[in-house]
Scaffold this motif. Structure first.
Motif, mmCIF file in Angstrom:
data_model
loop_
_atom_site.group_PDB
_atom_site.id
_atom_site.type_symbol
_atom_site.label_atom_id
_atom_site.label_comp_id
_atom_site.label_asym_id
_atom_site.label_seq_id
_atom_site.Cartn_x
_atom_site.Cartn_y
_atom_site.Cartn_z
ATOM 1 N N ILE A 1 -15.929 -4.401 10.313
ATOM 2 C CA ILE A 1 -14.759 -3.657 9.868
ATOM 3 C C ILE A 1 -15.096 -2.777 8.683
ATOM 4 O O ILE A 1 -16.054 -3.016 7.946
ATOM 5 N N ASP A 2 -14.305 -1.744 8.495
ATOM 6 C CA ASP A 2 -14.443 -0.872 7.337
ATOM 7 C C ASP A 2 -13.690 -1.531 6.188
ATOM 8 O O ASP A 2 -12.483 -1.708 6.249
ATOM 9 N N LEU A 3 -14.416 -1.900 5.181
ATOM 10 C CA LEU A 3 -13.800 -2.525 4.009
ATOM 11 C C LEU A 3 -13.461 -1.448 2.993
ATOM 12 O O LEU A 3 -13.879 -1.473 1.851
ATOM 13 N N GLU A 4 -12.682 -0.451 3.461
ATOM 14 C CA GLU A 4 -12.261 0.686 2.663
ATOM 15 C C GLU A 4 -13.446 1.366 2.001
ATOM 16 O O GLU A 4 -13.458 1.614 0.798
ATOM 17 N N GLY A 5 -14.445 1.682 2.815
ATOM 18 C CA GLY A 5 -15.605 2.415 2.346
ATOM 19 C C GLY A 5 -16.648 1.564 1.641
ATOM 20 O O GLY A 5 -17.726 2.040 1.334
ATOM 21 N N ALA A 6 -16.331 0.306 1.371
ATOM 22 C CA ALA A 6 -17.271 -0.568 0.664
ATOM 23 C C ALA A 6 -18.151 -1.303 1.667
ATOM 24 O O ALA A 6 -17.758 -1.551 2.792
ATOM 25 N N THR B 1 -10.434 -9.317 6.867
ATOM 26 C CA THR B 1 -9.803 -9.214 5.560
ATOM 27 C C THR B 1 -8.388 -9.783 5.623
ATOM 28 O O THR B 1 -7.766 -9.818 6.686
ATOM 29 N N ASP B 2 -7.908 -10.216 4.460
ATOM 30 C CA ASP B 2 -6.545 -10.741 4.387
ATOM 31 C C ASP B 2 -5.573 -9.588 4.130
ATOM 32 O O ASP B 2 -5.974 -8.419 4.079
ATOM 33 N N LYS B 3 -4.303 -9.908 3.928
ATOM 34 C CA LYS B 3 -3.283 -8.866 3.771
ATOM 35 C C LYS B 3 -3.491 -8.003 2.539
ATOM 36 O O LYS B 3 -3.026 -6.876 2.492
ATOM 37 N N SER B 4 -4.242 -8.503 1.556
ATOM 38 C CA SER B 4 -4.512 -7.697 0.361
ATOM 39 C C SER B 4 -5.847 -6.947 0.458
ATOM 40 O O SER B 4 -6.253 -6.299 -0.490
ATOM 41 N N ALA C 1 -12.070 -12.467 4.024
ATOM 42 C CA ALA C 1 -11.570 -13.825 4.249
ATOM 43 C C ALA C 1 -12.138 -14.369 5.552
ATOM 44 O O ALA C 1 -12.499 -13.611 6.456
ATOM 45 N N VAL C 2 -12.206 -15.693 5.627
ATOM 46 C CA VAL C 2 -12.667 -16.361 6.845
ATOM 47 C C VAL C 2 -11.782 -17.578 7.113
ATOM 48 O O VAL C 2 -11.361 -18.265 6.185
ATOM 49 N N LEU C 3 -11.469 -17.781 8.386
ATOM 50 C CA LEU C 3 -10.793 -19.000 8.819
ATOM 51 C C LEU C 3 -11.872 -19.891 9.410
ATOM 52 O O LEU C 3 -12.590 -19.479 10.332
ATOM 53 N N VAL D 1 -6.512 -14.323 8.204
ATOM 54 C CA VAL D 1 -7.216 -13.056 8.405
ATOM 55 C C VAL D 1 -6.276 -12.121 9.153
ATOM 56 O O VAL D 1 -5.961 -12.344 10.316
ATOM 57 N N THR D 2 -5.813 -11.075 8.467
ATOM 58 C CA THR D 2 -4.861 -10.162 9.099
ATOM 59 C C THR D 2 -5.552 -8.979 9.766
ATOM 60 O O THR D 2 -5.040 -8.433 10.733
ATOM 61 N N ASN D 3 -6.702 -8.571 9.262
ATOM 62 C CA ASN D 3 -7.489 -7.499 9.877
ATOM 63 C C ASN D 3 -8.760 -8.150 10.422
ATOM 64 O O ASN D 3 -9.748 -8.309 9.703
#
Length: 114
Positions: A2-7, A44-47, A51-53, A99-101
């Motif tokens: 996933i794209d972690l907002e460019g990070a 990633t979580d909602k923020s 995150a990992v389940l 994990v929302t995303n």
């Protein structure tokens, strides 16, 4: 991934992601407790935090084991993947909200391909 907002994903994220793909256990310390886990879903979580389940089958816990754990990867240290028997968690009684995303789900992305 996933794209972690460019990070770039953290090293811990990459380790957990690779462990899901290889169905490996992960040992780590989170919230001051040594944990032995089988990660199932990562993203990633909602923020927007990594995150990992995971199914915690051994180690230290404030409650009884085994049980589902939602870990914010920023709080994880000393993570190591290892070979070992894969431990399955029981079915969920409700939809997971850890994990929302979702980047990778072992039941959808790994086992379905076999």
């Amino acid at each position: 991934m996933i794209d972690l907002e460019g990070a770039m994903a953290s090293r811990t994220y990459t380790l957990f992601r690779n462990a899901i793909l290889a169905e490996q256990q992960v040992t780590c310390v989170c919230e001051g407790r040594r944990r032995e886990l089988c990660p199932n879903i990562i993203g990633t979580d909602k923020s927007g935090e990594e995150a990992v389940l995971a199914w915690q089958f051994a180690g230290e816990s404030s409650g009884s084991l085994p049980q589902w754990r939602c870990l914010k990867l920023a709080n994880v240290s000393g993570a190591r993947a290892r070979d070992g028997r894969w431990h399955e968690g029981g079915s969920h009684r409700s939809t997971q909200t850890c994990v929302t995303n979702i980047d990778l789900d072992i039941n959808v992305d790994v086992r379905k391909l076999r």
